[in-house]
Design an enzyme around this catalytic site. Structure first.
Site, PDB file in Angstrom:
ATOM      1  N   LYS A  55       0.830  -1.211   0.000  1.00 19.09           N
ATOM      2  CA  LYS A  55       0.000   0.000   0.000  1.00 19.09           C
ATOM      3  C   LYS A  55       0.861   1.256   0.000  1.00 19.09           C
ATOM      4  CE  LYS A  55      -3.953   0.119   2.304  1.00 19.09           C
ATOM      5  NZ  LYS A  55      -3.712  -1.235   2.778  1.00 19.09           N
ATOM      6  N   ARG A 144      -3.701   2.581   8.173  1.00 17.45           N
ATOM      7  CA  ARG A 144      -3.915   1.326   7.453  1.00 17.45           C
ATOM      8  C   ARG A 144      -2.653   0.465   7.485  1.00 17.45           C
ATOM      9  NH1 ARG A 144      -8.260   1.714   3.575  1.00 17.45           N
ATOM     10  NH2 ARG A 144      -9.140   3.798   3.473  1.00 17.45           N
ATOM     11  N   GLY A 153      -7.666  -7.824   3.829  1.00 19.61           N
ATOM     12  CA  GLY A 153      -8.575  -7.970   4.948  1.00 19.61           C
ATOM     13  C   GLY A 153      -8.009  -8.665   6.158  1.00 19.61           C
ATOM     14  N   MET A 155      -5.398  -7.772   8.155  1.00 21.70           N
ATOM     15  CA  MET A 155      -4.949  -6.911   9.248  1.00 21.70           C
ATOM     16  C   MET A 155      -5.915  -5.741   9.402  1.00 21.70           C
ATOM     17  SD  MET A 155      -0.844  -7.130   8.642  1.00 21.70           S
ATOM     18  CE  MET A 155      -0.972  -6.788   6.884  1.00 21.70           C
ATOM     19  N   ARG A 388      -2.944  -1.895  -6.591  1.00 23.25           N
ATOM     20  CA  ARG A 388      -2.060  -3.061  -6.483  1.00 23.25           C
ATOM     21  C   ARG A 388      -2.364  -3.969  -7.657  1.00 23.25           C
ATOM     22  NH1 ARG A 388      -5.078  -4.996  -0.987  1.00 23.25           N
ATOM     23  NH2 ARG A 388      -7.160  -5.285  -1.861  1.00 23.25           N
ATOM     24  N   HIS A 507     -15.240  -9.741   0.489  1.00 20.13           N
ATOM     25  CA  HIS A 507     -14.105 -10.533   0.974  1.00 20.13           C
ATOM     26  C   HIS A 507     -14.098 -11.922   0.359  1.00 20.13           C
ATOM     27  CE1 HIS A 507     -12.164 -13.311   3.891  1.00 20.13           C
ATOM     28  NE2 HIS A 507     -11.254 -12.357   3.911  1.00 20.13           N
ATOM     29  N   ARG A 613       7.186 -45.888 -12.805  1.00 24.71           N
ATOM     30  CA  ARG A 613       7.294 -46.778 -11.644  1.00 24.71           C
ATOM     31  C   ARG A 613       6.730 -48.141 -12.009  1.00 24.71           C
ATOM     32  NH1 ARG A 613       5.030 -41.500  -8.764  1.00 24.71           N
ATOM     33  NH2 ARG A 613       3.867 -41.671 -10.704  1.00 24.71           N
ATOM     34  N   ARG A 669      12.094 -47.036 -14.017  1.00 28.03           N
ATOM     35  CA  ARG A 669      12.721 -47.446 -12.763  1.00 28.03           C
ATOM     36  C   ARG A 669      12.458 -48.924 -12.516  1.00 28.03           C
ATOM     37  NH1 ARG A 669      10.823 -44.610  -7.293  1.00 28.03           N
ATOM     38  NH2 ARG A 669       9.039 -46.008  -7.576  1.00 28.03           N
ATOM     39  N   GLU A 796      18.699 -41.129  -3.916  1.00 24.01           N
ATOM     40  CA  GLU A 796      17.671 -40.909  -2.885  1.00 24.01           C
ATOM     41  C   GLU A 796      18.166 -41.298  -1.500  1.00 24.01           C
ATOM     42  OE1 GLU A 796      14.323 -43.494  -3.867  1.00 24.01           O
ATOM     43  OE2 GLU A 796      15.675 -44.672  -5.118  1.00 24.01           O
ATOM     44  N   SER A 815      19.065 -39.192 -11.311  1.00 25.95           N
ATOM     45  CA  SER A 815      17.739 -38.616 -11.101  1.00 25.95           C
ATOM     46  C   SER A 815      17.490 -38.577  -9.604  1.00 25.95           C
ATOM     47  CB  SER A 815      16.658 -39.438 -11.800  1.00 25.95           C
ATOM     48  OG  SER A 815      15.390 -38.857 -11.592  1.00 25.95           O
ATOM     49  N   GLY A 817      15.569 -38.632  -6.406  1.00 24.94           N
ATOM     50  CA  GLY A 817      14.269 -38.996  -5.834  1.00 24.94           C
ATOM     51  C   GLY A 817      14.091 -38.256  -4.530  1.00 24.94           C
ATOM     52  N   THR A 818      13.625 -37.027  -4.600  1.00 23.62           N
ATOM     53  CA  THR A 818      13.643 -36.159  -3.421  1.00 23.62           C
ATOM     54  C   THR A 818      12.590 -36.516  -2.387  1.00 23.62           C
ATOM     55  OG1 THR A 818      12.367 -34.540  -4.704  1.00 23.62           O
ATOM     56  CG2 THR A 818      14.741 -34.202  -4.543  1.00 23.62           C
ATOM     57  N   ASN A 819      11.606 -37.347  -2.735  1.00 23.56           N
ATOM     58  CA  ASN A 819      10.666 -37.790  -1.710  1.00 23.56           C
ATOM     59  C   ASN A 819      11.415 -38.598  -0.647  1.00 23.56           C
ATOM     60  OD1 ASN A 819       8.692 -36.626  -3.299  1.00 23.56           O
ATOM     61  ND2 ASN A 819       8.019 -38.553  -4.196  1.00 23.56           N
ATOM     62  N   ASP A 820      12.144 -39.643  -1.092  1.00 28.80           N
ATOM     63  CA  ASP A 820      12.897 -40.453  -0.141  1.00 28.80           C
ATOM     64  C   ASP A 820      14.134 -39.724   0.372  1.00 28.80           C
ATOM     65  OD1 ASP A 820      11.221 -42.569   0.055  1.00 28.80           O
ATOM     66  OD2 ASP A 820      12.428 -43.969  -1.128  1.00 28.80           O
ATOM     67  N   CYS A 882      13.009 -36.235  -9.931  1.00 32.80           N
ATOM     68  CA  CYS A 882      11.733 -36.869 -10.255  1.00 32.80           C
ATOM     69  C   CYS A 882      10.793 -37.010  -9.070  1.00 32.80           C
ATOM     70  CB  CYS A 882      11.958 -38.236 -10.910  1.00 32.80           C
ATOM     71  SG  CYS A 882      12.823 -39.417  -9.865  1.00 32.80           S
ATOM     72  N   TYR A 902      16.553 -31.354 -16.069  1.00 33.34           N
ATOM     73  CA  TYR A 902      15.092 -31.452 -16.138  1.00 33.34           C
ATOM     74  C   TYR A 902      14.517 -31.731 -14.759  1.00 33.34           C
ATOM     75  CZ  TYR A 902      15.659 -36.557 -15.838  1.00 33.34           C
ATOM     76  OH  TYR A 902      15.991 -37.821 -15.428  1.00 33.34           O
TER      77      TYR A 902
END
Length: 924
Positions: A55, A144, A153, A155, A388, A507, A613, A669, A796, A815, A817-820, A882, A902
């Site tokens: 603002k 304000r 809305g 604050m 804005r 709102h 998979r 895999r 991983e 590659s 495997g960021t989950n594990d 991946c 990638y």
């Protein structure tokens, strides 16, 4: 609204303000704390948004380009947390800069702030404030909030600040409008009591309702000036009863308390929840803008409104919004009066409307974006109070971006960088109703089409209930008379929102559009009884828990549960995504396990499959039996026979996926999960397997017990399966290469990549690579044809990342495997983390859920290190990611920065990843 912490003393009175507590020493605040604007000049601009908030920065920028902005000043965000931490004390120098800001406004307007009764200076030396003369127009202020990122809305705001009995009388004299003066006074007492002192708004509403009943009127506008004098007296009594002290009459004390209250609202429940839902991080607090009041409630030639420079739901290039004559801003967004469409201003205020159109064009050209503008008309004069970048739906964002380029307001890189965000692309993929004609007879009401898209859920009437049922796995529709900022958690939990009151800029409408949540607002036919848990439309009664459907594109409310279908993408989508692909350097692949998934991924622009998979291929009714035979076999011959039965299924699946991905790489895999996931666990399935094998059920049960693992995530899985059961790897490799040779013979460009999962040592990868290469050679010799292929691994395990330089000697690609990798780096189980992650986020132990947004400091370090050391061993090593982080915009930006080739994600997140990749490239 709830009271902010530390606003009152133990007896409920406002905290005392004296020279001794107006300032406190501070070591970490230096430089300017207050930035002034007005009369065509400003101390700041949009580049100071982190300090001035959205603002304050927009007001400074509008003033600099000559738009009509009431003068004021902005207290920077760096003061916010300090003031909260020090119980309202201000840092050194702030009081003096605020005084200078007041003098700046007074000089521009020729007005005087305050006519103090027992006056106390804001904070410098404790000297009494200078009394105003009776001939000068009084200066009233708005106070304000404004964070660097928009939090509509969430604050608090205080309007009409500076009024007391004497100032109100002077305001009545100088304006010649007694009714207006006392209307402003009663509004101020109400808002100040609610926001600053924690006196609930409904107590003031009750006093107003009682007076209207006594006078026999239904509208506030029907109250006379004398009535409003009476109402002011009653409001003061309400305030004193509930605050435990008289209403403060010194304008400078009012200002000090209001500034502190706005700072304190940074930590109210709804603001904290909003920031968590929207993953707003690294914000230091809210700025506070103090600005001269202009009044839309002085009579029929005044008014107030909110507009978007283009339609935020569709993107149509026309002003869109609402206004009210003889009203203040809260009347438009609060839903208490029915606003008029902005187009009607052309007839009611033709001169002002022409100025608005011109201002809209200038703001769009200056900001290179669609704008959300608040304005007030006072006695025929236009004032802009805020602008804005406007929140918009996905379809609107796409149209606006393409139109801006066509109109010469932006070039394609700008459109990609700032006019469409990843969540807008997500919204474009939201479902619609399958057959609008089918439900035509069950439309029970029609409201305003506030946010497009279709939503189906069970009716709930409170935000808390929406969150509870969402957490229990239910789909819910939140039905309210009108939403308020306190409902933000329930609005986030709901599939859609339906309100009985409120316009297109209420709102509910603004928040829903920003989130892409379908919303129907202002549905006046609804009679909502929250206590009873029902709403009625005529004779139709809808109870809590009943199924309801809404069409946010048409405003229709439909009884029952409607079927949904996926949306169609327009030509603008193809145009825009063409610009996206021209800007990005990071490839985007899909996690896809079936030909249908592969085709969908290709349609969404995937440049290959980054993760197929294979375990998902074994659960079909025609396959699970052979899989269980293989697992439970007690001889090598029996195991080999079962694998031979699985081979044709695998080969056919791979062939179809290769066909769907003609010309693109497909990373397959090898089997990853532990074998116990495939065995029968119920007595019925165990008996069926025993019958199939011709063995006693006890033998099956013993085998199931033998395969059970204490911690399957760390157990006998991944490459460990292939090393201990090389026949599994050999069968999968044979199926893959036979399919590749077969499909290549059809003229398909086949690019197989074999990925060995869960390696922790180079020896594991070397073992499995040898099996793959042996089988490939056998197949190529048998078929008299060869296919180019790669063998790589999934990184991983932290040890694999740490020893990536050695592993790269045996790998053609990595590659991640960021989950594990996240599970093992943190020591968190994804299955159990939900029991504590929410508390960690609430208490800021974690900045974000690491399973949703990649942890750059820990997991990200491993990714970066492994990429660097792997490429040091093998320059040109192909590296991808991946995990589902591949569809998270912040994680995609990290992957771009690290230099990955990638990312790979689920098909419906591919367009999001493409845009995030392009925005990362443009940002760098």
């Amino acid at each position: 609204m709830s009271a902010a912490p530390d606003r009152r003393s133990s007896n409920g009175a406002p905290p005392a303000v004296s020279a001794s507590d107006t300032s406190a020493p501070v070591a970490n605040l230096s430089g300017r704390l207050v930035y002034r604007f007005g009369a065509g000049e400003a101390d700041g601009d949009l580049s100071l948004k982190p300090l001035l908030g959205g603002k304050g920065a927009s007001l400074a920028e509008m003033s600099r380009i000559g738009l009509p902005v009431p003068p004021g000043f902005t207290i920077s965000t760096v003061c916010c947390q300090y003031t909260i931490d020090h119980e309202g004390a201000w840092p050194d120098g702030l009081a003096e800069e605020v005084d200078a800001g007041l003098r700046h406004i007074e000089a521009i307007l020729g007005a005087q702030f305050g006519e103090a009764e027992d006056a106390t200076e804001v904070g410098g030396d404790g000297a009494p404030a200078t009394a105003a003369t009776n001939t000068e127009a009084p200066l009233l202020l708005s106070v304000r909030s404004g964070a660097a990122q928009s939090m509509p809305g969430m604050m608090d705001t205080v309007l009409n600040l500076g009024l007391n009995d004497a100032v109100t009388e002077r305001l009545a004299r100088t304006t010649g409008n007694e009714r207006f003066a006392y209307d402003a006074y009663r509004r101020f007492i109400d808002m100040f009591g609610d926001v600053v002192t924690g006196v609930p708004h409904h107590h003031f509403e009750a006093a107003l309702a009682a007076l209207k009943a006594e006078r026999g009127v239904t509208s506030d506008l029907d109250l006379t000036a004398a009535d409003l004098r009476t109402l002011v007296a009653r409001y003061k009594a309400v305030y004193e009863t509930h605050a435990g002290a008289p209403f403060p009459t010194d304008p400078r004390v009012q200002l000090r308390l209001a500034i502190n209250a706005v700072f304190a609202s940074w930590n109210n429940d709804r603001a904290v929840k909003f920031r968590r839902i929207n993953r707003m991080q690294d914000l230091v607090g809210t700025a506070v803008t103090v600005q001269a009041m202009v009044f839309g409630n002085t009579g029929p030639t005044s008014g107030t409104g909110v507009l978007f420079t283009r339609n935020p739901a569709t993107g149509e290039a026309a002003l869109f919004g609402e206004f009210l004559a003889n009203a203040q801003g809260e009347d438009v967004v609060g839903g208490l009066r029915t606003p008029r469409a902005i187009a009607e201003m052309e007839e009611a205020f033709p001169g002002v409307y022409a100025q608005l159109v011109d201002a809209a064009r200038r703001l769009e050209a200056h900001n290179a974006d669609m704008q959300d503008v608040e304005f007030t008309v006072q006695d025929g004069h236009l004032f802009l109070l805020q602008t804005r970048n406007g929140k918009r739906t996905g379809p609107a964002a796409l149209k606006i971006a393409v139109d801006f380029v066509r109109e010469g307001l932006a070039d394609p890189p700008t459109a990609v960088r700032s006019l469409v965000q990843p969540h807008h692309i997500d919204q474009l993929l939201h479902p619609q109703f399958a057959d609008a004609d089918r439900y035509a007879g069950r439309v029970i009401a029609t409201g305003l089409p506030a946010s497009p898209g279709a939503a189906v859920g069970r009716v709930v009437f409170t935000a808390d209930e929406a969150e509870r049922q969402r957490d229990a796995g239910e789909r819910v529709l939140l039905v309210r008379v009108e939403t308020s900022p306190e409902d933000v958690g329930g609005m986030d939990a709901a599939q859609g929102i339906l309100t009985a009151r409120g316009g297109m800029t209420s709102h509910a409408a603004v928040v829903a559009r920003g989130w892409g949540t379908p919303c129907v607002s202002g549905c006046g036919a609804l009679v909502v009884d929250e206590v009873a848990g029902r709403f009625t439309v005529g004779d139709t009664v809808v109870e809590a828990g009943d199924w309801l459907s809404i069409n946010g594109s048409t405003g229709e409310v439909i009884l029952g549960q409607e079927a949904l279908v996926e949306p169609e993408l327009t030509g603008d989508f193809e145009t825009f995504m063409g610009w996206v692909d021209a800007a990005r350097t990071l490839g985007v692949r899909a996690n896809a396990d079936t030909p249908a998934d592969a085709a969908q991924a290709r349609a969404f622009g995937a440049a290959g499959i980054g993760l197929c998979r294979t375990e998902h291929m074994f659960f079909g009714d025609d396959r699970i039996g052979a899989m269980r035979e293989m697992i439970l076999a007690d001889t090598d011959a029996a195991r080999a026979a079962a694998l031979d039965r699985l081979l044709p299924f695998q080969r056919a699946d791979f062939a179809d996926i290769f066909r769907a991905m003609d010309g693109f790489p497909v990373t397959i895999r090898l089997l990853d999960p532990p074998l116990h996931e495939f065995v029968p666990h119920t007595p019925e399935s165990q008996q069926e397997t025993a019958n199939r094998l011709g063995v006693p059920i006890e033998q099956v049960q013993a085998a199931v017990a033998r395969l059970a693992e204490v911690n399957p995530m760390l157990g006998h899985r991944g490459c460990r399966l292939g090393i201990t059961n090389p026949g599994i790897t050999a069968m999968q490799a044979r199926a893959l290469f036979e399919a590749a040779v077969e499909v290549q013979a059809e003229g398909v460009d086949v690019q197989p990549e074999v990925m060995v999962p869960l390696v922790g040592t180079v020896a594991e990868l070397a073992d499995q690579r040898a099996v793959v290469e042996r089988v490939a050679a056998e197949v190529f010799a048998e078929r008299g044809a060869e296919v180019a292929y790669l063998v790589g691994t999934m990184i991983e395990i932290p040890r694999a990342a740490l020893t990536a330089g050695a592993i790269a000697a045996e790998a053609d690609f990595f590659s991640f495997g960021t989950n594990d990798l996240t599970q093992m780096t943190y020591g968190y189980s994804r299955d159990d983390a939900g029991t504590f992650i929410p508390a960690y986020l609430d208490r800021k132990v974690l900045p974000a859920d690491p399973f949703q947004t990649l942890d750059r400091e820990g997991v990200g370090q491993l990714v970066s290190m492994a990429t660097t050391s792997g490429r040091a061993t093998k320059p040109g090593l192909k590296v991808g990611l991946c995990g589902e982080h591949g569809g998270d915009p912040a994680s995609v930006a990290f992957c771009h920065a690290v230099g990955l080739d990638y990312v790979s994600c689920s098909p419906f997140r591919i367009p999001i990843a493409r845009l995030a990749s392009a925005q990362a490239a443009l940002a760098s």
